[in-house]
Design a protein around this motif. Structure first.
Motif, PDB file in Angstrom:
ATOM      1  N   ALA A 138       4.126 -27.294  63.697  1.00 37.29           N
ATOM      2  CA  ALA A 138       4.503 -26.277  64.690  1.00 37.29           C
ATOM      3  C   ALA A 138       5.956 -25.847  64.494  1.00 37.29           C
ATOM      4  CB  ALA A 138       4.280 -26.826  66.098  1.00 37.29           C
ATOM      5  N   SER A 139       6.816 -26.811  64.178  1.00 36.17           N
ATOM      6  CA  SER A 139       8.245 -26.509  63.989  1.00 36.17           C
ATOM      7  C   SER A 139       8.479 -25.609  62.785  1.00 36.17           C
ATOM      8  CB  SER A 139       9.029 -27.803  63.792  1.00 36.17           C
ATOM      9  OG  SER A 139       8.917 -28.627  64.916  1.00 36.17           O
ATOM     10  N   ARG A 140       7.737 -25.884  61.709  1.00 37.50           N
ATOM     11  CA  ARG A 140       7.904 -25.063  60.504  1.00 37.50           C
ATOM     12  C   ARG A 140       7.595 -23.600  60.821  1.00 37.50           C
ATOM     13  NH1 ARG A 140       4.456 -24.438  55.510  1.00 37.50           N
ATOM     14  NH2 ARG A 140       2.816 -25.063  56.932  1.00 37.50           N
ATOM     15  N   TYR A 141       6.529 -23.371  61.579  1.00 37.30           N
ATOM     16  CA  TYR A 141       6.180 -21.998  61.943  1.00 37.30           C
ATOM     17  C   TYR A 141       7.220 -21.395  62.895  1.00 37.30           C
ATOM     18  CZ  TYR A 141       1.591 -22.992  59.855  1.00 37.30           C
ATOM     19  OH  TYR A 141       0.577 -23.322  58.995  1.00 37.30           O
ATOM     20  N   ILE A 165      16.054 -18.489  60.981  1.00 36.17           N
ATOM     21  CA  ILE A 165      17.384 -19.102  60.864  1.00 36.17           C
ATOM     22  C   ILE A 165      17.327 -20.239  59.850  1.00 36.17           C
ATOM     23  CG2 ILE A 165      18.128 -18.522  63.202  1.00 36.17           C
ATOM     24  CD1 ILE A 165      17.683 -21.515  63.891  1.00 36.17           C
ATOM     25  N   ASP A 166      18.489 -20.539  59.325  1.00 33.12           N
ATOM     26  CA  ASP A 166      18.612 -21.653  58.402  1.00 33.12           C
ATOM     27  C   ASP A 166      18.509 -22.959  59.205  1.00 33.12           C
ATOM     28  OD1 ASP A 166      19.839 -22.312  55.484  1.00 33.12           O
ATOM     29  OD2 ASP A 166      20.516 -23.760  56.987  1.00 33.12           O
ATOM     30  N   PRO A 167      17.781 -23.968  58.682  1.00 30.84           N
ATOM     31  CA  PRO A 167      17.697 -25.232  59.419  1.00 30.84           C
ATOM     32  C   PRO A 167      19.067 -25.825  59.758  1.00 30.84           C
ATOM     33  CG  PRO A 167      16.108 -25.217  57.625  1.00 30.84           C
ATOM     34  CD  PRO A 167      16.944 -23.974  57.473  1.00 30.84           C
ATOM     35  N   GLY A 168      20.069 -25.477  58.961  1.00 30.42           N
ATOM     36  CA  GLY A 168      21.422 -25.992  59.218  1.00 30.42           C
ATOM     37  C   GLY A 168      22.017 -25.513  60.525  1.00 30.42           C
ATOM     38  N   LEU A 177      12.246 -31.276  57.745  1.00 32.46           N
ATOM     39  CA  LEU A 177      12.478 -29.828  57.822  1.00 32.46           C
ATOM     40  C   LEU A 177      13.800 -29.432  57.171  1.00 32.46           C
ATOM     41  CD1 LEU A 177      11.365 -29.226  61.527  1.00 32.46           C
ATOM     42  CD2 LEU A 177      10.189 -28.358  59.496  1.00 32.46           C
ATOM     43  N   GLY A 178      14.591 -30.415  56.751  1.00 34.10           N
ATOM     44  CA  GLY A 178      15.874 -30.111  56.121  1.00 34.10           C
ATOM     45  C   GLY A 178      16.986 -29.822  57.114  1.00 34.10           C
ATOM     46  N   ILE A 179      16.827 -30.304  58.342  1.00 33.24           N
ATOM     47  CA  ILE A 179      17.886 -30.124  59.349  1.00 33.24           C
ATOM     48  C   ILE A 179      18.938 -31.213  59.126  1.00 33.24           C
ATOM     49  CG2 ILE A 179      18.398 -30.198  61.834  1.00 33.24           C
ATOM     50  CD1 ILE A 179      15.510 -29.111  62.263  1.00 33.24           C
ATOM     51  N   PRO A 180      20.200 -30.822  58.897  1.00 33.61           N
ATOM     52  CA  PRO A 180      21.222 -31.798  58.504  1.00 33.61           C
ATOM     53  C   PRO A 180      21.581 -32.786  59.623  1.00 33.61           C
ATOM     54  CG  PRO A 180      22.157 -29.604  58.749  1.00 33.61           C
ATOM     55  CD  PRO A 180      20.691 -29.448  58.920  1.00 33.61           C
TER      56      PRO A 180
END
Lengths: 143, 351
Positions: free
Chosen positions: B61-64, B71-74, B101-104
């Motif tokens: 769900a988050s990916r969608y 927005i960039d996951p950052g 998800l690549g969130i720093p």
């Protein structure tokens, strides 16, 4: 069996995402990511993360699986060609075996790979399933 | 409005697993009369696959939601997972989802528990964090693989699924969160003790003093605070433990059925607990025209309810096609028998 916490931790970047290399010299894409190009040997390569959309190239069905994966049987193992231009093996889920066909569009999803008993670690990683919805990635915003 | 809008919904995403179990199959196995199924208005429920759990559902769900937020996951400064089916009793789901998800690392991240409304509270927390300037964007996830004791009436509805929302800058949002209000008391209508796999519930006590009282107080509180009336809303979404309750609470509040029906998903996918009302919101965002106003009122046992006023903006049109819709996921389904359901939901204890 006890799955090793340090090992899972070290592998997490490669478990959770498909990291591949793109050669800036000859344009080749290859997996897994490495420091030099497998085609022209150039070291001018960069590591990228795949968007996870691709096509099923080939597959096979495993009815006899390791004992700790018995809940997952039968397992479908496929070769997927990612849209970025490289291929890799992966587990195919959420597809009825009779509906599988070469060329079907698939996308990478996060699933449980292994579960270490009832008290150990759960290892998560990438598997593939047929894409959902009308937007199949190619030329769409989902690409 | 009581205050200037300070946060909006930048993107939304939903995920419903492939597998379905018909309510009639559960009734057949446990000897229920068909009238029980009809009284709940439940046709079938979504069942997570053997390798799915709250973390994998939340990730999907988050990916969608991130695709639609563009927005960039950052830029995500907080990740909140509202759930009552954490894969680990101790070890956050939010960290695994964020990492995947690549969130720093420079972020807040935690799992929240308040039965079915933890993710709803995370939305209010996120509005506060964004309005204060502490973070730019927050990822709010409501996901569950809802537990029900085999044979309990709860088993007809307890299902798997979830929804996620990126809350952030109102100037880059698809909808503005205009106002919100919460109403919370100590009401023992539904609970699950530590270490026990299935919840208990107070039968009829889950209705009037819990679900109906808290939602009605939250909605009335929002209307009083904001100056809005029911007639100002085009869509009204309530928590939906079954198909009937949201229509009944709507009737008590004077909401026409046609404003409630677009946000009802439980009869087709079951009650996804923290995903329940939020899947309804995702479905309404899939279809609402710019300028539409949405009243959202999730509920969680224990008990509490939040009411939100959400105004849809023009930008929503360009973001819809960036991810699959709720209806596409409702239609994507594969029926399984009861035996396969108890296997994949790990209800069989092996030697």
């Amino acid at each position: 069996m006890k799955d090793s916490a340090p090992r899972i931790w070290r592998m997490r970047n490669n478990l959770y995402r498909i990291r591949y290399s793109k050669c800036k010299a000859c344009g080749a894409s290859f997996y897994p990511a490495r420091a030099s190009c497998i085609r022209c040997s150039s070291r001018d390569v960069e590591v990228r993360v795949s968007l996870g959309l691709g096509t099923l190239v080939e597959y096979t069905v495993l009815y006899q699986v390791p004992a700790r994966m018995q809940d997952n049987a039968p397992m479908v193992i496929g070769v997927v060609r990612l849209d970025e231009g490289f291929e890799l093996y992966g587990v195919i889920v959420d597809a009825d075996i009779k509906d599988l066909r070469k060329g079907m569009r698939v996308e990478a999803v996060l699933r449980r790979l292994r579960v270490d008993g009832s008290s150990g670690l759960i290892t998560y990683g990438i598997k593939f399933r047929p894409v959902i919805g009308a937007a199949h990635g190619e030329g769409s915003g989902r690409g | 409005m009581s205050a200037k809008p300070q946060a909006g919904i930048m993107g939304w995403g939903a995920y419903i697993p492939l597998y379905r179990l018909r309510a009639s199959e559960i009734a057949r196995i446990w000897g229920y009369d068909d009238s029980v199924v009809k009284s709940l208005w439940i046709e079938e429920k979504a069942v997570g696959g053997v390798d799915e759990d709250t973390i994998t559902i939340g990730w999907e769900a988050s990916r969608y939601a991130l695709m639609r937020a563009k927005i960039d996951p950052g830029e995500v400064g907080a990740v909140f997972v509202g759930t009552e089916s954490k894969p680990y009793a101790v070890k956050p789901s939010a960290t695994i989802i964020a990492e995947a998800l690549g969130i720093p690392p420079q972020k807040l991240a935690s799992d929240l528990e308040f039965a079915c409304r933890a993710a709803s509270e995370a939305m209010r927390i996120s509005v506060g964090l964004i309005a204060s300037g502490m973070i730019k964007a927050s990822l709010v996830i409501g996901a569950d693989t809802a537990q029900a004791s085999p044979g309990d009436v709860l088993e007809f509805t307890a299902s798997s699924g979830g929804a996620a929302f990126v809350i952030g800058d109102p100037s880059n949002s698809v909808a503005i969160i205009e106002d919100s209000y919460s109403y919370i008391t100590d009401t023992p209508d539904f609970w699950r003790r530590e270490g026990f796999p299935y919840p208990e519930h107070g039968e009829a006590f889950t209705g009037e003093p819990a679900y109906f009282s808290h939602i009605m107080n939250a909605v009335k509180g929002l209307l009083d605070k904001s100056g809005l009336r029911i007639s100002d809303f085009d869509y009204v979404i309530f928590h939906q433990p079954n198909g009937k309750f949201p229509l009944q609470v709507g009737s008590k509040l004077g909401v026409p059925r046609e404003k409630i029906l677009p946000g009802i998903v439980t009869p087709y996918v079951g009650n996804t607990y923290n995903g329940s009302a939020l899947l309804g919101l995702a479905r309404v965002l899939d279809m609402a025209k710019p300028g539409s106003r949405i009243l959202l009122a999730p509920f969680g046992s224990g008990a509490g309810s939040d009411a939100f006023s959400i105004l849809v903006l023009d930008r929503i049109e360009e973001r819809r096609a960036l991810a699959p819709t709720v209806d596409e996921m409702i239609k994507r389904k594969s029926y399984i028998p009861y035996g396969e359901y108890v296997k994949v939901r790990r209800k069989i204890v092996k030697a």
